[in-house]
Design an enzyme around this catalytic site. Structure first.
Site, PDB file in Angstrom:
ATOM      1  N   GLU A  37       0.734   2.350  25.944  1.00  0.00           N
ATOM      2  CA  GLU A  37       0.142   1.975  27.251  1.00  0.00           C
ATOM      3  C   GLU A  37      -1.060   2.696  27.219  1.00  0.00           C
ATOM      4  OE1 GLU A  37       2.931   3.337  30.437  1.00  0.00           O
ATOM      5  OE2 GLU A  37       1.693   2.528  31.881  1.00  0.00           O
ATOM      6  N   ARG A 262      11.435  10.943  17.799  1.00  0.00           N
ATOM      7  CA  ARG A 262       9.852  11.204  18.157  1.00  0.00           C
ATOM      8  C   ARG A 262       9.340  12.728  17.667  1.00  0.00           C
ATOM      9  NH1 ARG A 262       8.947   9.492  23.397  1.00  0.00           N
ATOM     10  NH2 ARG A 262       7.153  10.708  23.769  1.00  0.00           N
ATOM     11  N   LYS A 272       2.081  12.562  28.458  1.00  0.00           N
ATOM     12  CA  LYS A 272       0.615  12.273  28.982  1.00  0.00           C
ATOM     13  C   LYS A 272       0.496  12.705  30.241  1.00  0.00           C
ATOM     14  CE  LYS A 272       0.437   7.746  26.558  1.00  0.00           C
ATOM     15  NZ  LYS A 272       0.785   6.552  26.903  1.00  0.00           N
TER      16      LYS A 272
HETATM   17  P1  ATP Z   1       4.257   8.830  28.246  1.00  0.00           P
HETATM   18  O1  ATP Z   1       4.118  10.373  27.937  1.00  0.00           O
HETATM   19  O2  ATP Z   1       3.441   8.050  29.091  1.00  0.00           O
HETATM   20  O3  ATP Z   1       5.973   8.251  28.218  1.00  0.00           O
HETATM   21  P2  ATP Z   1       4.589   7.507  25.636  1.00  0.00           P
HETATM   22  O4  ATP Z   1       4.836   8.436  24.589  1.00  0.00           O
HETATM   23  O5  ATP Z   1       5.775   6.392  26.015  1.00  0.00           O
HETATM   24  O6  ATP Z   1       4.132   8.148  26.764  1.00  0.00           O
HETATM   25  P3  ATP Z   1       3.293   4.756  24.837  1.00  0.00           P
HETATM   26  O7  ATP Z   1       1.743   4.721  25.023  1.00  0.00           O
HETATM   27  O8  ATP Z   1       4.365   4.056  25.837  1.00  0.00           O
HETATM   28  O9  ATP Z   1       3.414   6.464  25.317  1.00  0.00           O
HETATM   29  O10 ATP Z   1       3.751   5.119  23.411  1.00  0.00           O
HETATM   30  C1  ATP Z   1       3.445   4.158  22.532  1.00  0.00           C
HETATM   31  C2  ATP Z   1       4.189   4.253  21.311  1.00  0.00           C
HETATM   32  O11 ATP Z   1       3.796   5.467  20.505  1.00  0.00           O
HETATM   33  C3  ATP Z   1       5.678   3.989  21.453  1.00  0.00           C
HETATM   34  O12 ATP Z   1       6.225   3.088  20.652  1.00  0.00           O
HETATM   35  C4  ATP Z   1       6.341   5.237  21.415  1.00  0.00           C
HETATM   36  O13 ATP Z   1       7.734   5.163  20.938  1.00  0.00           O
HETATM   37  C5  ATP Z   1       5.265   6.023  20.289  1.00  0.00           C
HETATM   38  N1  ATP Z   1       5.381   7.616  20.636  1.00  0.00           N
HETATM   39  C6  ATP Z   1       5.118   7.963  21.573  1.00  0.00           C
HETATM   40  N2  ATP Z   1       5.130   9.283  21.447  1.00  0.00           N
HETATM   41  C7  ATP Z   1       5.626   9.472  20.251  1.00  0.00           C
HETATM   42  C8  ATP Z   1       6.008  10.791  19.542  1.00  0.00           C
HETATM   43  N3  ATP Z   1       6.005  12.028  20.109  1.00  0.00           N
HETATM   44  N4  ATP Z   1       6.408  10.628  18.364  1.00  0.00           N
HETATM   45  C9  ATP Z   1       6.510   9.135  17.852  1.00  0.00           C
HETATM   46  N5  ATP Z   1       6.155   8.231  18.319  1.00  0.00           N
HETATM   47  C10 ATP Z   1       5.792   8.369  19.762  1.00  0.00           C
HETATM   48 MG    MG Z   2       5.846   4.645  26.939  1.00  0.00          MG
END
Ligand code: ATP
Ligand code: MG
Length: 556
Positions: A37, A262, A272
């Site tokens: 996002e 994750r 974020k």
């Molecule tokens: P927010 O803090 O806004 O929830 P988010 O981690 O959901 O952020 P996105 O931009 O939606 O952020 O993430 C994009 C992709 O990266 C998604 O497929 C998510 O699963 C993956 N991702 C985000 N954080 C991690 C993490 N800590 N480890 C592995 N993958 C991640």
């Molecule tokens: Mg997200």
């Protein structure tokens, strides 16, 4: 040997895909996507997902899309999109297609109409608060909204008027009609659309209703022909909804969602919201501050793409949440730079040394190896003259036991140069040491001194030739392994995460260092030229990437 056996054992996803290829599921194709996002910069957790998705595509002759999941315009921006594209490229990956969920708004809308026609979605006038109350809890079933029994005709009419902008924000939502008593709360008539009058960075004011994440994501995957939709574990409970939507719509293609743990990294935060707060409230100097866990921050600190890819591989892909020590990430960059970074001399906190028996105007260009183990990296010339600067801490007036550096009356070798002996200490009125008077042994260039042992070797620069530099010693941003566990994560900030040394001096060859050049400053650690601030300040600025050894005690 089957494909499965060829894959590193740490990755169960590779095994699933290898099996799918053997059984010709998805016609033997592999299409993955990385779906950020655009509401912030990418962080090291995203790097794990990027390396997984792009890595899998590469390995199995498939392709990977970069898809902006841009359905929440309040928080998203073009600036973030550009930063994300730059970071993915910098990590060394190339997408097959650049996609935007917003490109599917029209199709998503048509699909919603289909759901309504099947009596699988309805327009609800409950407020957000009421919807929450009606939803029930983990132990209690939810309650059906009075609007659940609205006729298909009425739903179609209301939904088209929602699109036409006839209703106020928040007055109606479109919900899936699934099961208010489902043990899975995600299946209790989740919201599919909400009314929001916000300008969208790509579709402008075309839309006043925006689709929700769960609804958008599965359809976007299906439209793009994604075969394996890899996401983090918190989406496991959303998978029934993912499958439900696609089954109801009878899409031609139905991707398989697979969840993995994750990345949770100690001594940092990755939400974020929290990263935004650190930037907005000035706890760091922007998204690319070298202390941030963002890709941009790591790049500015001096991390290499290879070190981040290596880290992602090392930590593996599992189904179980686990904490990774910051030391693992630091290990990866240390390994890379130890191998590849040229050596240079920099004196962080200088002390003047006058070599009294060295000819006044003489300058020697000494040849010094760029890397002790790699002769192929060549040698460079480093000027030596009568006045050199050494590190204040490399001299001790009252040396502790086993001090192997310079002491009064003692000898030390200047790396790549001569052995010097300290004859006299000069102090100012306050008793601070301002200068050392030394002599040198002309017979010790590249040779051991006669009849005595000199153990210590210290680094130095020639005062006349050295360039002024600002050196930033970065340390971990947080002093606790899990800042998220604190009532306020800001309480866990490390007050000593940045120390700026303004009077450093570096060897003159560094004037030509290209941007993002990385060095091992002998005995001091790994440093990266900060091209942005070097330009802004008209003075060389270096950021410490990591110390030479893992010296972090966690107690400071
Ligand atoms: P927010 O803090 O806004 O929830 P988010 O981690 O959901 O952020 P996105 O931009 O939606 O952020 O993430 C994009 C992709 O990266 C998604 O497929 C998510 O699963 C993956 N991702 C985000 N954080 C991690 C993490 N800590 N480890 C592995 N993958 C991640
Ligand atoms: Mg997200």
């Amino acid at each position: 040997m089957s494909t499965v056996d060829n894959q590193p054992a740490n990755n169960f996803i590779r095994q699933i895909i290898a099996r799918d290829l053997e059984t010709k599921k998805f016609d033997g194709k592999v299409v993955t996507r990385f779906p950020p996002e655009p509401n912030g910069f990418l962080h090291i957790g995203h790097a794990k997902s990027i390396c997984l998705n792009f890595g899998i595509a590469e390995e199995f002759n498939g392709v990977c899309h970069l898809r902006f999941d841009d359905t929440n315009p309040e928080k998203e921006s073009v600036e973030f999109m550009e930063a994300i594209e730059k970071d993915v490229h910098w990590l060394g990956f190339e997408w097959d297609k650049l996609c935007y969920a917003s490109d599917y708004f029209e199709q998503l809308y048509d699909y919603a109409v289909q759901l309504i026609k099947k009596d699988k979605a309805y327009v609800d006038s409950l407020s957000a608060e009421q919807i929450r109350q009606y939803r029930g809890t983990l132990t209690e079933p939810g309650k059906e909204s009075p609007d659940r029994s609205r006729s298909i005709e009425e739903n179609l009419d209301l939904f088209s008027r929602m699109k036409a902008g006839e209703f106020a924000d928040g007055s109606y939502v479109l919900r899936a009609k699934i099961d208010m008593a489902s043990p899975n709360i995600n299946m209790r008539d989740p919201t599919l659309y909400r009314i929001r009058r916000v300008h969208h960075q790509r579709t402008g004011n075309d839309w006043c209703l925006y689709p929700m994440y769960d609804y958008t994501h599965c359809i976007s995957d299906a439209i793009e022909g994604i075969t394996h939709s890899l996401c983090t574990l918190e989406f496991e409970d959303h998978r029934p909804l993912y499958d439900w939507v696609l089954e109801q719509l009878e899409t031609e293609h139905h991707p398989q969602q697979i969840e993995f743990a994750r990345l949770q990294l100690e001594y940092t935060v990755m939400s974020k919201r929290k990263l935004h707060q650190l930037v907005a409230e000035g706890y760091v100097n922007g998204w690319d501050d070298p202390r941030m866990p963002t890709i941009a921050g790591l790049r500015r600190a001096g991390y290499t793409p290879a070190s981040i890819r290596d880290f992602s591989e090392r930590i593996g892909i599992t189904k179980k949440d686990a904490w990774i020590e910051m030391g693992v990430l630091e290990y990866c960059i240390r390994e890379d730079l130890n191998e590849n970074a040229p050596r240079a001399m920099a004196v962080l906190e200088p002390l003047r040394v006058v070599i009294e028996n060295y000819p006044d105007d003489q300058v020697e260009q000494l040849e010094v190896a760029n890397h002790p183990q790699k002769p192929e990296l060549g040698k460079r010339k480093v000027p030596f003259s009568k006045v050199v600067l050494i590190e204040q801490e490399d001299f001790a007036e009252n040396p502790p036991p086993k001090f192997k550096r310079l002491v009064e009356g003692g000898e030390v070798r200047l790396r790549g140069s001569y052995v010097i002996k300290c004859e006299k200490i000069i102090k100012d009125d306050q008793g601070n040491i301002t200068e050392l008077r030394c002599t040198y042994d002309p017979d010790t260039l590249g040779k051991k001194p006669e009849g005595r042992k000199v153990k210590g070797v210290i680094h130095w620069v020639s005062e006349e030739h050295a360039l002024p530099a600002e050196i930033r010693l970065y340390d971990r941003l947080f002093k606790l392994p899990n800042p998220d566990a604190e009532a306020n994560f800001l309480d866990a900030l490390n007050p000593e995460s940045l120390k700026i040394l303004e009077n450093a001096r570096v060897e003159p060859g560094l004037a030509e260092a290209p941007s993002e050049a990385r060095f091992q400053f002998e005995r001091k650690g790994y440093f990266c030229l900060d091209a942005i601030d070097t330009k802004a300040k008209d003075k060389l600025v270096f950021n410490r990437t990591v110390t030479l050894r893992d010296t972090w005690s966690g107690s400071n």
